[in-house]
Enzyme design. Structure first.
Site, PDB file in Angstrom:
ATOM      1  N   THR A  49       0.820  -1.204   0.000  1.00  0.00           N
ATOM      2  CA  THR A  49       0.000   0.000   0.000  1.00  0.00           C
ATOM      3  C   THR A  49       0.858   1.260   0.000  1.00  0.00           C
ATOM      4  OG1 THR A  49      -1.624  -1.282   1.250  1.00  0.00           O
ATOM      5  CG2 THR A  49      -1.993   1.072   1.125  1.00  0.00           C
ATOM      6  N   TYR A 137       5.281 -12.143   5.072  1.00  0.00           N
ATOM      7  CA  TYR A 137       4.059 -11.639   4.457  1.00  0.00           C
ATOM      8  C   TYR A 137       3.589 -12.653   3.423  1.00  0.00           C
ATOM      9  CZ  TYR A 137       1.004  -8.193   2.106  1.00  0.00           C
ATOM     10  OH  TYR A 137      -0.065  -7.525   1.560  1.00  0.00           O
ATOM     11  N   LYS A 165       2.181 -12.005   8.504  1.00  0.00           N
ATOM     12  CA  LYS A 165       1.031 -11.236   8.035  1.00  0.00           C
ATOM     13  C   LYS A 165       0.289 -12.129   7.060  1.00  0.00           C
ATOM     14  CE  LYS A 165      -0.349  -7.161   5.408  1.00  0.00           C
ATOM     15  NZ  LYS A 165       0.095  -6.019   4.578  1.00  0.00           N
ATOM     16  N   VAL A 205      -2.601  -5.953  10.270  1.00  0.00           N
ATOM     17  CA  VAL A 205      -1.892  -4.997   9.430  1.00  0.00           C
ATOM     18  C   VAL A 205      -2.896  -4.601   8.356  1.00  0.00           C
ATOM     19  CG1 VAL A 205       0.069  -4.539   7.934  1.00  0.00           C
ATOM     20  CG2 VAL A 205       0.335  -6.087   9.890  1.00  0.00           C
TER      21      VAL A 205
END
Length: 295
Positions: A49, A137, A165, A205
């Site tokens: 992001t 992630y 994550k 997150v």
């Protein structure tokens, strides 16, 4: 609320930019203050992001430095250093540590489609590059490469690989990892934050946290005290804003548009190949902010 080396309520922060595409330093500072003021105890810098794929290495490191200085210990700074080039990821991990990061976020190496043995070797190399705790992630929809359950169990043996994550959307695989390891699990998908918290995640997150951080903090706290009815009420109230930010076009685009609507940053500019929101998307966003974010 007990904490972790990463915090518990984190947002994958956008990178504010001027209309010309330059990083907006004042916007970065204002956004850090906004996130801390709305319940965040962790901030992810240079994640998806944050448009990490179109930031230069020097810009990425400057973002870590600036966010670390602005937060000044009030929130943990987690630096994305993922790459499909292990040597590059190792180098960026070291630079992020030197710039003030408290922890690292390491995505599975994308595009070149390594075997799971290669994924393990890659993550171990990055984790060995610094003394910082590492959050893996897992987002195969973007990378094309999931962390297999056995891979996560193996990587959990590394002393600095301590969290995941989770944006895989496979609750059973997640349950197996939680049952077999001590990894700290963070929701990486706003639509599934409550289900993940219910099976053992310690935090989130978020992208929607840009505009709903206090609500996510309240959701985490409600699950902590066993009040699933309250957590479910928060989850349901967030439906319009999750839909507007995550299912209208793309998270970074819509999060920046939302922050402009709230007066936090001045420009919703993004770098190509991303483009700003058209009027119909902005109208949907404004409706969601009125009904959910309290505008």
């Amino acid at each position: 609320m007990t904490t972790t080396p990463f915090g518990r309520v984190l947002t994958a922060m956008v990178t504010p930019m001027s209309a010309g595409g330059e990083i907006d330093d004042a916007g970065v500072d204002a956004l850090v203050e906004h996130l801390i003021d709305t319940g965040h105890d962790g901030i992810v810098v240079n994640g998806t992001t944050g448009e990490s794929s179109t930031l230069t290495d020097d810009e990425s490191i400057e973002m870590v430095r600036r966010v670390a200085e602005q937060s000044d210990g009030r929130a943990r700074v987690v630096a994305g250093c993922g790459s499909n080039d292990t040597a590059h990821a190792v180098a960026m991990a070291g630079r992020a540590a030197d710039a003030g990061a408290d922890a690292l976020l390491v995505v599975s190496p994308y595009y070149n489609k390594p075997t799971q043995a290669g994924v393990i070797a890659h993550c171990r190399a990055v984790a060995d590059a610094t003394d910082l705790p590492v959050m893996l992630y897992d987002i195969p929809a973007r990378t094309g490469i999931p962390f297999a359950t056995d891979t996560l169990i193996t990587l959990a043996e590394h002393p600095r690989i301590v969290a995941v994550k989770d944006a895989k959307g496979d609750l059973w695989a997640t349950t197996q990892v939680l049952a077999e390891t001590d990894l700290l699990l963070f929701s990486g998908e706003d639509a599934l934050t409550l289900p993940l918290l219910a099976i053992g995640a310690v935090g989130t997150v978020s992208v929607v946290g840009h505009v709903a951080g206090a609500r996510y903090a309240a959701m985490v706290a409600a699950v902590d005290r066993g009040d699933l009815a309250e957590a479910r009420a928060i989850h349901e109230a967030l439906v319009p804003v999750v839909e507007a930010l995550m299912n209208t076009s793309q998270g970074a685009i819509m999060a920046k548009a939302a922050l402009v609507e709230l007066g936090i940053i001045e420009s919703a500019a993004v770098r190509l190949p991303l483009v700003e929101s058209p009027p119909e998307h902005l109208e949907k966003l404004r409706t969601a902010l009125v009904t959910v974010a309290g505008r």
